[in-house]
Design an enzyme around this catalytic site. Structure first.
Site, PDB file in Angstrom:
ATOM      1  N   ARG A 206       3.093  14.001  -5.687  1.00  0.00           N
ATOM      2  CA  ARG A 206       2.689  13.111  -4.596  1.00  0.00           C
ATOM      3  C   ARG A 206       1.192  13.189  -4.331  1.00  0.00           C
ATOM      4  O   ARG A 206       0.543  12.174  -4.066  1.00  0.00           O
ATOM      5  CB  ARG A 206       3.484  13.472  -3.333  1.00  0.00           C
ATOM      6  CG  ARG A 206       3.282  12.540  -2.165  1.00  0.00           C
ATOM      7  CD  ARG A 206       4.179  12.946  -1.015  1.00  0.00           C
ATOM      8  NE  ARG A 206       5.580  12.781  -1.347  1.00  0.00           N
ATOM      9  CZ  ARG A 206       6.287  11.677  -1.107  1.00  0.00           C
ATOM     10  NH1 ARG A 206       5.700  10.646  -0.543  1.00  0.00           N
ATOM     11  NH2 ARG A 206       7.560  11.614  -1.429  1.00  0.00           N
ATOM     12  N   HIS A 237       7.368   8.872 -14.314  1.00  0.00           N
ATOM     13  CA  HIS A 237       8.331   8.484 -13.287  1.00  0.00           C
ATOM     14  C   HIS A 237       8.214   6.980 -13.038  1.00  0.00           C
ATOM     15  O   HIS A 237       7.109   6.426 -13.022  1.00  0.00           O
ATOM     16  CB  HIS A 237       8.036   9.260 -11.999  1.00  0.00           C
ATOM     17  CG  HIS A 237       9.142   9.220 -11.011  1.00  0.00           C
ATOM     18  ND1 HIS A 237       9.382   8.122 -10.221  1.00  0.00           N
ATOM     19  CD2 HIS A 237      10.092  10.132 -10.687  1.00  0.00           C
ATOM     20  CE1 HIS A 237      10.423   8.350  -9.441  1.00  0.00           C
ATOM     21  NE2 HIS A 237      10.869   9.560  -9.698  1.00  0.00           N
TER      22      HIS A 237
END
Length: 367
Positions: A206, A237
């Site tokens: 993140r 991802h």
């Protein structure tokens, strides 16, 4: 019959807890229930399936809306299975929102909490974010602390955890890697050029989203352009914050392939074939160290300092020029720096951590 509730929500948790589940299910008198918080959905199911495991219980997938909403939803949803299953023990792993909520739910319910991969620290509360905060809080909630390394054990003791509640076990990531490479069979390996050195690039954390991720991708592009005998495989991802940046920064770039994260066995085999790894992942640092594949850690701090001391990992930050400079040094013909990094290390364990954990917990449950 003693009941153990294993809580997992993400792909890495499934990988690292699967060996523990397999060992616990070999023990008489222990009923082990695997609960998925659905944080990673099908990615978790696919990872668990590689080890012959399927979750027994599922929570509803948390809706979007930020970390506080996701964590709150998982915590609230855990109340019902805790009430119904009445576990004697719950197990969490690592530092995810699922692990944090699972440990807190166990604490609220008065159920002893076992923390697998306990004691990792950067001591920078926002790096990695929010994982560093999660693991520090889980330490205060847990009853059993399974430290993967001697350094992690020291961190726990320095935090005031009694020595009788801390065990040095090794990291279950190495158990999973060993299983994949020895017993696992990859479903489908991507087509890889035989005459090129493979660079395996992953970035998903993140705190990497935004400018840092763009710097990482720019460094990869510079590296590919500088060394025509290299080829980049990028398991990324599907999150738009990651995939969109990659498609933009690598557009028209030669010799690069962006793929969805492959199933675990395939990924472990790809790691073993890589010439150089560039990553911001935590688990890959452990696997790369065990395999002896030189790895550039694209972060400003790492809690896996054992791999750096072993010489297999190098911390390079998130600046494009810094990453590229490090890659360039290792990719030059006859690089002595590369040769010095290319050696396996047992810094993270011997592949028998799960067996140790299961024996410790099994002995306690028999009381």
């Amino acid at each position: 019959m003693k009941r153990v509730l294993v809580i997992m929500g993400t792909r890495p948790e499934a990988i690292k807890l699967a060996p523990v589940v397999r060992e616990l299910r070999e023990q008489d008198g222990v009923e082990t229930t695997v609960l998925s918080t659905s944080q990673h959905g099908a990615l978790l199911d696919d990872a668990a399936a590689c080890f012959g495991i399927q979750p027994d219980e599922y929570l509803a997938a948390p809706a979007g809306g930020g970390l506080e909403r996701m964590t709150g939803q998982i915590l609230a949803a855990l109340g019902e299975p805790f009430e119904r299953l009445a576990p004697d023990l719950c197990i969490v792993q690592g530092d995810t929102a699922s692990a944090f909520a699972g440990a807190l739910a166990g604490f609220y319910r008065g159920v002893p909490v076992a923390h697998v991969e306990a004691g990792l620290r950067t001591y920078h509360i926002r790096s990695p974010f929010p994982e560093e905060m999660h693991r520090q809080v889980i330490t205060t909630l847990a009853n059993f602390h399974f430290a993967p390394t001697a350094a992690a054990k020291r961190n726990l003791l320095q935090a005031g955890i009694p020595a009788k509640r801390v065990w040095l076990t090794g990291n279950t990531a190495i158990d999973a890697l060993r299983y994949s490479l020895v017993e696992g069979k990859p479903k489908t390996l991507p087509d890889l050029p035989r005459d090129a050195r493979m660079l395996l690039f992953t970035a998903h954390r993140r705190e990497s989203w935004g400018d840092a991720l763009r710097e990482m991708l720019a460094a990869l592009r510079l590296t590919l352009e500088k060394f025509p005998d290299t080829y980049a495989l990028c398991p990324l991802h599907p999150n738009p914050a990651v995939r969109g940046a990659a498609q933009e920064l690598l557009a028209g770039c030669p010799r690069v392939q962006i793929i969805d994260p492959p199933e675990v066995t395939t990924f472990h085999h790809l790691l073993s074939r890589a010439f150089l790894i560039l990553t911001d992942s935590g688990g890959i640092q452990e696997e790369a160290t065990a395999l002896g594949v030189p790895t550039l850690v694209m972060r400003h701090a790492t809690e896996r300092t054992e791999g750096i001391r072993a010489g297999v990992l190098r911390l390079v930050g998130t600046d494009c020029r810094g990453i590229f400079s490090a890659a360039e040094e290792l990719l030059l013909p006859g690089s002595e720096a590369y040769a010095a990094m290319r050696h396996p290390s047992g810094a993270f364990g011997d592949g028998h951590a799960a067996r140790r954990i299961a024996r410790i917990l099994g002995g306690w449950l028999e009381r």
